[in-house]
Design an enzyme around this catalytic site. Structure first.
Site, PDB file in Angstrom:
ATOM      1  CB  SER A  92      -0.881  -0.007   1.258  1.00  0.00           C
ATOM      2  OG  SER A  92      -1.495   1.241   1.474  1.00  0.00           O
ATOM      3  CE1 TYR A 133      -3.974  -2.654   4.708  1.00  0.00           C
ATOM      4  CE2 TYR A 133      -3.250  -0.426   4.186  1.00  0.00           C
ATOM      5  CZ  TYR A 133      -3.630  -1.687   3.778  1.00  0.00           C
ATOM      6  OH  TYR A 133      -3.658  -1.990   2.440  1.00  0.00           O
TER       7      TYR A 133
END
Length: 255
Positions: free
Chosen positions: A147, A160
């Site tokens: 990401s 995350y």
């Protein structure tokens, strides 16, 4: 003349979103694809049916990553499916795509949230790769889906971002170990992509969608196939001189 051996792949989280787009891309070029899913059997069957309708071969494999014994269960299912469809358990491509969010800042992050995110976003791909490397043919390809979050500060997805940063570190170290076998290991880091995970929220909050689109150089939110094209390249023979790299697929967001 003997028939050529088809290339084979496993895509975790392959029933929806980016994973499904990757499954379709790989299947379209003749790769036999194992489509991993956790809960939505109907979505997995649709992904498989889409590949088959286009003339390719794919099969579903169900495993709930993070559960006890999940890695071995998934590996056995992949082995069985590959043997059935190709006569061999040889694997050429592993795409570690499955993952979960962890929406919390430092004040609200719980031990349970972080443990769950680490289990699925880090431990599962690490130990699945460990389990499948003996099956992987020399010259294979491993692509880990990360990401933009480890590079850009996002306080509200702290856990995350931490897990994806760990996955990127794993990719670099693994690339150095498996390079002598001609196996490449790379990371693809998407920005905001319009998948099931985000679609309802973006529709409910159009101002967020506009802000996200404005961040890119192309004035739109990314689509799953935008990322799948990058993954397909890194899974191909043309990417043989690229390893240990992090490739952003963000449309230029956060330049």
């Amino acid at each position: 003349m003997a028939a050529s051996v088809p290339r084979t792949a496993l895509v975790t989280g392959g029933s929806r979103g980016i994973g499904r787009a990757v499954v379709e891309r790989l299947g379209s070029v003749g790769t036999v694809v194992a489509v991993h899913y956790g809960h939505d059997a109907a979505a997995a069957e649709r992904a498989v049916a889409g590949v088959r309708a286009a003339g390719g071969r794919a099969f579903p494999v169900r495993t709930e990553l993070g559960a006890p014994g999940a890695v071995d269960e998934l590996a056995r299912g992949v082995e069985e499916g590959l043997r059935l469809h190709t006569g061999s358990t040889g694997l050429d491509i592993l795409v570690n795509n499955a993952g979960i969010g962890c929406r919390a800042d430092i004040d609200s992050l719980t031990r349970e949230q972080l443990d769950r995110a680490l289990e699925i976003n880090v431990k599962a791909p690490v130990f699945l790769t460990q389990r499948l490397l003996p099956l992987m043919r020399d010259g294979g390809r491993i692509v880990n889906i990360s990401s933009v979050a480890p590079r850009v500060a996002h306080p509200h997805v702290l856990g995350y971002a931490m897990t994806k940063g760990a996955l990127e570190a794993f990719s670099r170290s693994l690339a150095a170990q498996v390079g002598p076998r001609g196996i490449t290991v790379n990371t693809v880091a998407p920005g905001l992509i319009e998948t099931d995970l985000h679609r309802d929220r973006l529709r409910a909050h159009p101002e967020e969608a506009e802000e996200a689109a404005a961040l890119t150089m192309f004035g739109r939110i990314g689509q799953a196939d935008d990322v799948a094209g990058v993954v397909a390249f890194l899974a191909s023979a043309q990417s043989r001189w690229i390893t240990g790299q992090r490739v952003e697929a963000t449309g230029g967001a956060y330049l």
